[in-house]
Motif scaffolding. Structure first.
Motif, mmCIF file in Angstrom:
data_model
loop_
_atom_site.group_PDB
_atom_site.id
_atom_site.type_symbol
_atom_site.label_atom_id
_atom_site.label_comp_id
_atom_site.label_asym_id
_atom_site.label_seq_id
_atom_site.Cartn_x
_atom_site.Cartn_y
_atom_site.Cartn_z
ATOM 1 N N ASP A 1 39.435 45.361 42.890
ATOM 2 C CA ASP A 1 40.818 46.982 43.282
ATOM 3 C C ASP A 1 40.628 46.754 43.668
ATOM 4 O OD1 ASP A 1 40.237 49.546 42.727
ATOM 5 O OD2 ASP A 1 39.112 49.259 41.032
ATOM 6 N N PRO B 1 38.004 35.939 45.034
ATOM 7 C CA PRO B 1 37.441 37.016 43.618
ATOM 8 C C PRO B 1 38.440 36.914 42.702
ATOM 9 C CG PRO B 1 37.504 38.203 46.185
ATOM 10 C CD PRO B 1 38.282 36.844 45.617
ATOM 11 N N MET C 1 31.719 48.358 36.115
ATOM 12 C CA MET C 1 32.309 47.133 36.116
ATOM 13 C C MET C 1 32.476 45.754 35.097
ATOM 14 S SD MET C 1 33.067 44.304 38.587
ATOM 15 C CE MET C 1 31.917 44.730 40.371
ATOM 16 N N TYR D 1 37.279 46.668 46.481
ATOM 17 C CA TYR D 1 36.228 45.850 45.738
ATOM 18 C C TYR D 1 36.396 44.963 45.173
ATOM 19 C CZ TYR D 1 33.282 50.790 46.916
ATOM 20 O OH TYR D 1 32.884 51.119 47.397
ATOM 21 N N ARG D 2 35.546 43.807 45.197
ATOM 22 C CA ARG D 2 35.970 42.753 44.848
ATOM 23 C C ARG D 2 34.756 42.170 43.702
ATOM 24 N NH1 ARG D 2 36.371 42.660 50.259
ATOM 25 N NH2 ARG D 2 37.657 41.404 51.568
ATOM 26 N N ALA D 3 35.076 41.446 42.802
ATOM 27 C CA ALA D 3 34.452 41.210 41.797
ATOM 28 C C ALA D 3 34.579 39.020 41.674
ATOM 29 C CB ALA D 3 34.618 41.588 40.389
ATOM 30 N N TYR D 4 33.455 38.943 41.226
ATOM 31 C CA TYR D 4 33.265 37.452 41.118
ATOM 32 C C TYR D 4 32.877 36.983 39.772
ATOM 33 C CZ TYR D 4 34.131 37.146 45.940
ATOM 34 O OH TYR D 4 34.496 37.196 47.587
ATOM 35 N N LEU E 1 31.854 39.871 34.799
ATOM 36 C CA LEU E 1 32.334 40.432 36.432
ATOM 37 C C LEU E 1 30.602 40.604 37.137
ATOM 38 C CD1 LEU E 1 35.733 41.458 36.810
ATOM 39 C CD2 LEU E 1 35.113 39.008 37.041
ATOM 40 N N MET E 2 31.345 40.035 38.552
ATOM 41 C CA MET E 2 29.713 39.992 39.540
ATOM 42 C C MET E 2 30.005 40.734 40.763
ATOM 43 S SD MET E 2 28.570 36.175 39.024
ATOM 44 C CE MET E 2 26.825 36.816 40.164
ATOM 45 N N SER E 3 29.593 41.996 41.101
ATOM 46 C CA SER E 3 30.187 42.476 42.427
ATOM 47 C C SER E 3 29.503 41.666 43.098
ATOM 48 C CB SER E 3 29.125 44.087 42.101
ATOM 49 O OG SER E 3 27.943 44.035 42.924
#
Length: 219
Positions: free
Chosen positions: A37, A33, A1, A42-45, A5-7
């Motif tokens: 990816d 987000p 990650m 996969y989302r990251a915030y 960024l946060m998963s």
């Protein structure tokens, strides 16, 4: 990650929003987000998005529609936010009043079951009527009926036609009700169906009155 960024799982725990809700808000374009990816989805915030998440969660807690939530988050305008929340607050007050009335009626029916108004089905022949139409809030029904009956009696007086039946009101099917308005039609029998004096409709701010030929119906 990537750094900063946060998963979606971490963001879910920090924002108190479920992963399912975050995916739905992403699909609706309300809380998007910072990164998705392309290979895995996969989302990251960003941590800074927690503020929007907190606002979103509180707005949804009072049942504010998603469209209004999105408008508030996009506009970031205190005046626009205040206007939306004021309108929603009025809707909530009306809903609470209806719930309170329903609870009172249920309690009354349990305590005094014989006090309920009986319902009868009857067949009415074809008749000539005069009517007054308008679109009103439920809270304004009483005042609307008073104005409607006054206008109808005045119209019958001008026509020189005595009433020949009881007053009544017609409401739309519940499935056709939209928003906070209700359509209401009141009418009075003008006499035998063969007697048709002319009654030109007159428009006003509260509604519209005029003549109507009602077919046979079951009420």
């Amino acid at each position: 990650m990537p750094t900063g960024l946060m998963s979606i799982g971490t963001f879910s725990r920090a924002s108190l929003l479920s992963i399912k809700a975050l995916r739905a808000y992403h699909a609706a374009g309300i809380l998007v987000p910072a990164q998705v990816d392309q290979a895995t989805g996969y989302r990251a915030y960003l941590a800074t998005q927690l503020t929007d998440a907190a606002v979103l969660r509180r707005l949804r807690a009072v049942d504010l529609p998603l469209s209004d939530v999105g408008e508030i988050l996009r506009a970031r305008d205190p005046d626009r936010t205040r206007k939306i929340l004021t309108g929603h607050g009025e809707l909530l007050q009306e809903r609470m009043a209806r719930i309170a009335q329903a609870v009172d009626e249920i309690q009354s029916s349990i305590e005094h079951p014989t006090s309920l108004t009986p319902v009868y089905v009857r067949d009415e022949p074809a008749m000539q009527t005069v009517e007054f139409r308008g679109q009103v809030r439920e809270a304004d029904f009483a005042s609307f009926l008073d104005a409607a009956y006054a206008a109808l009696y005045a119209l019958l007086g001008r026509l020189g036609v005595p009433p020949d039946g009881p007053s009544g009101a017609l409401y739309p099917p519940s499935g056709r009700r939209r928003g906070r308005s209700r359509r209401l039609r009141t009418h009075r029998n003008r006499g035998p169906a063969t007697r048709r004096p002319r009654a030109d409709g007159a428009r006003g701010s509260a509604g519209r009155n005029g003549r109507r030929a009602d077919p046979p119906r079951r009420l």
